[in-house]
Design a protein around this motif. Structure first.
Motif, PDB file in Angstrom:
ATOM      1  N   ARG A  27      18.087 -10.268  -7.952  1.00 20.63           N
ATOM      2  CA  ARG A  27      17.782  -9.441  -9.113  1.00 20.63           C
ATOM      3  C   ARG A  27      17.997  -7.989  -8.734  1.00 20.63           C
ATOM      4  NH1 ARG A  27      14.603 -12.139 -13.341  1.00 20.63           N
ATOM      5  NH2 ARG A  27      14.883 -10.082 -14.222  1.00 20.63           N
ATOM      6  N   GLY A  28      18.337  -7.169  -9.686  1.00 21.72           N
ATOM      7  CA  GLY A  28      18.617  -5.766  -9.428  1.00 21.72           C
ATOM      8  C   GLY A  28      17.367  -4.955  -9.145  1.00 21.72           C
ATOM      9  N   LEU A  29      17.538  -3.829  -8.475  1.00 18.25           N
ATOM     10  CA  LEU A  29      16.424  -2.961  -8.130  1.00 18.25           C
ATOM     11  C   LEU A  29      16.007  -1.995  -9.235  1.00 18.25           C
ATOM     12  CD1 LEU A  29      17.251  -2.098  -4.424  1.00 18.25           C
ATOM     13  CD2 LEU A  29      15.640  -3.759  -5.311  1.00 18.25           C
ATOM     14  N   PRO A  30      16.913  -1.541 -10.106  1.00 16.61           N
ATOM     15  CA  PRO A  30      16.475  -0.607 -11.148  1.00 16.61           C
ATOM     16  C   PRO A  30      15.384  -1.213 -12.023  1.00 16.61           C
ATOM     17  CG  PRO A  30      18.846  -0.646 -11.036  1.00 16.61           C
ATOM     18  CD  PRO A  30      18.361  -1.750 -10.149  1.00 16.61           C
ATOM     19  N   GLY A  31      14.361  -0.431 -12.267  1.00  9.66           N
ATOM     20  CA  GLY A  31      13.264  -0.886 -13.108  1.00  9.66           C
ATOM     21  C   GLY A  31      12.161  -1.599 -12.357  1.00  9.66           C
ATOM     22  N   THR A  32      12.287  -1.752 -11.036  1.00  8.25           N
ATOM     23  CA  THR A  32      11.238  -2.411 -10.269  1.00  8.25           C
ATOM     24  C   THR A  32      10.243  -1.376  -9.765  1.00  8.25           C
ATOM     25  OG1 THR A  32      12.526  -2.272  -8.236  1.00  8.25           O
ATOM     26  CG2 THR A  32      12.732  -4.290  -9.529  1.00  8.25           C
ATOM     27  N   ARG A  33       9.089  -1.843  -9.347  1.00  6.39           N
ATOM     28  CA  ARG A  33       8.061  -0.945  -8.834  1.00  6.39           C
ATOM     29  C   ARG A  33       8.478  -0.377  -7.489  1.00  6.39           C
ATOM     30  NH1 ARG A  33       2.845  -4.411  -8.716  1.00  6.39           N
ATOM     31  NH2 ARG A  33       2.121  -2.537  -7.683  1.00  6.39           N
ATOM     32  N   ARG A  34       7.991   0.808  -7.184  1.00 12.73           N
ATOM     33  CA  ARG A  34       8.317   1.462  -5.922  1.00 12.73           C
ATOM     34  C   ARG A  34       7.856   0.615  -4.736  1.00 12.73           C
ATOM     35  NH1 ARG A  34       5.780   6.977  -5.453  1.00 12.73           N
ATOM     36  NH2 ARG A  34       7.368   7.487  -6.996  1.00 12.73           N
ATOM     37  N   LEU A  35       6.705  -0.026  -4.854  1.00 16.50           N
ATOM     38  CA  LEU A  35       6.200  -0.879  -3.780  1.00 16.50           C
ATOM     39  C   LEU A  35       7.170  -2.023  -3.497  1.00 16.50           C
ATOM     40  CD1 LEU A  35       3.877  -1.623  -1.858  1.00 16.50           C
ATOM     41  CD2 LEU A  35       2.912  -2.962  -3.731  1.00 16.50           C
ATOM     42  N   HIS A  36       7.740  -2.612  -4.560  1.00 15.47           N
ATOM     43  CA  HIS A  36       8.688  -3.715  -4.377  1.00 15.47           C
ATOM     44  C   HIS A  36       9.982  -3.214  -3.745  1.00 15.47           C
ATOM     45  CE1 HIS A  36       6.631  -6.223  -7.770  1.00 15.47           C
ATOM     46  NE2 HIS A  36       5.869  -6.064  -6.710  1.00 15.47           N
ATOM     47  N   ARG A  37      10.455  -2.057  -4.176  1.00 18.46           N
ATOM     48  CA  ARG A  37      11.670  -1.493  -3.583  1.00 18.46           C
ATOM     49  C   ARG A  37      11.475  -1.197  -2.111  1.00 18.46           C
ATOM     50  NH1 ARG A  37      11.898   1.496  -8.595  1.00 18.46           N
ATOM     51  NH2 ARG A  37      11.070   3.307  -7.522  1.00 18.46           N
ATOM     52  N   ARG A  38      10.314  -0.680  -1.752  1.00 20.68           N
ATOM     53  CA  ARG A  38      10.051  -0.385  -0.337  1.00 20.68           C
ATOM     54  C   ARG A  38       9.913  -1.668   0.477  1.00 20.68           C
ATOM     55  NH1 ARG A  38       5.713   4.148   0.566  1.00 20.68           N
ATOM     56  NH2 ARG A  38       6.427   3.672   2.658  1.00 20.68           N
ATOM     57  N   THR A  39       9.352  -2.708  -0.127  1.00 16.44           N
ATOM     58  CA  THR A  39       9.248  -3.997   0.564  1.00 16.44           C
ATOM     59  C   THR A  39      10.632  -4.576   0.818  1.00 16.44           C
ATOM     60  OG1 THR A  39       7.120  -4.399  -0.496  1.00 16.44           O
ATOM     61  CG2 THR A  39       8.259  -6.304   0.435  1.00 16.44           C
TER      62      THR A  39
END
Length: 119
Positions: A27-39
């Motif tokens: 799944r793409g990263l745009p629109g995800t929470r910052r915590l999820h992107r950092r994980t």
């Protein structure tokens, strides 16, 4: 991909415990929470449809629980089976051999049959 993002990664073998896990971002990263992107960045997943290999540890399992809707997790056997299926699908087919010689018709057919019988 048609349907869910998991369709391309359906397991072809039974799921079992494995010391190594193959994790693919589907799944793409745009629109995800910052915590999820950092994980995901901590797991070295920065682009869609990229696969990384990690050892199975409690901390990794906790990270996977956090981002489970964004990734697909495979064991070694599942990953090998999927890769083999992809390679089999991409193997070039043997060439088609088309013969343009048509059998003789009419009077010539009778002559050809008589000549073949004489030999």
């Amino acid at each position: 991909m048609s349907g869910s993002a998991f369709n391309a990664f359906k397991s072809r073998v039974a799921v079992a415990w494995s010391p190594k896990l193959y994790i693919t971002l589907v799944r793409g990263l745009p629109g995800t929470r910052r915590l999820h992107r950092r994980t995901l960045e901590a797991m070295c997943l920065r682009r869609c449809h990229r696969t990384v290999q990690h050892r199975t540890t409690p901390s990794l399992l906790g990270m996977l629980t956090q981002v489970k809707r964004l990734v697909v997790v495979e064991t070694e056997e599942m990953y090998a089976a999927r890769r083999q299926a992809e390679e089999d699908r991409l193997v070039p087919r043997p060439p088609l051999v088309v013969s343009h010689h048509s059998p003789p018709r009419g009077v010539h057919a009778a002559e050809g049959a008589a000549a073949a019988a004489a030999q």
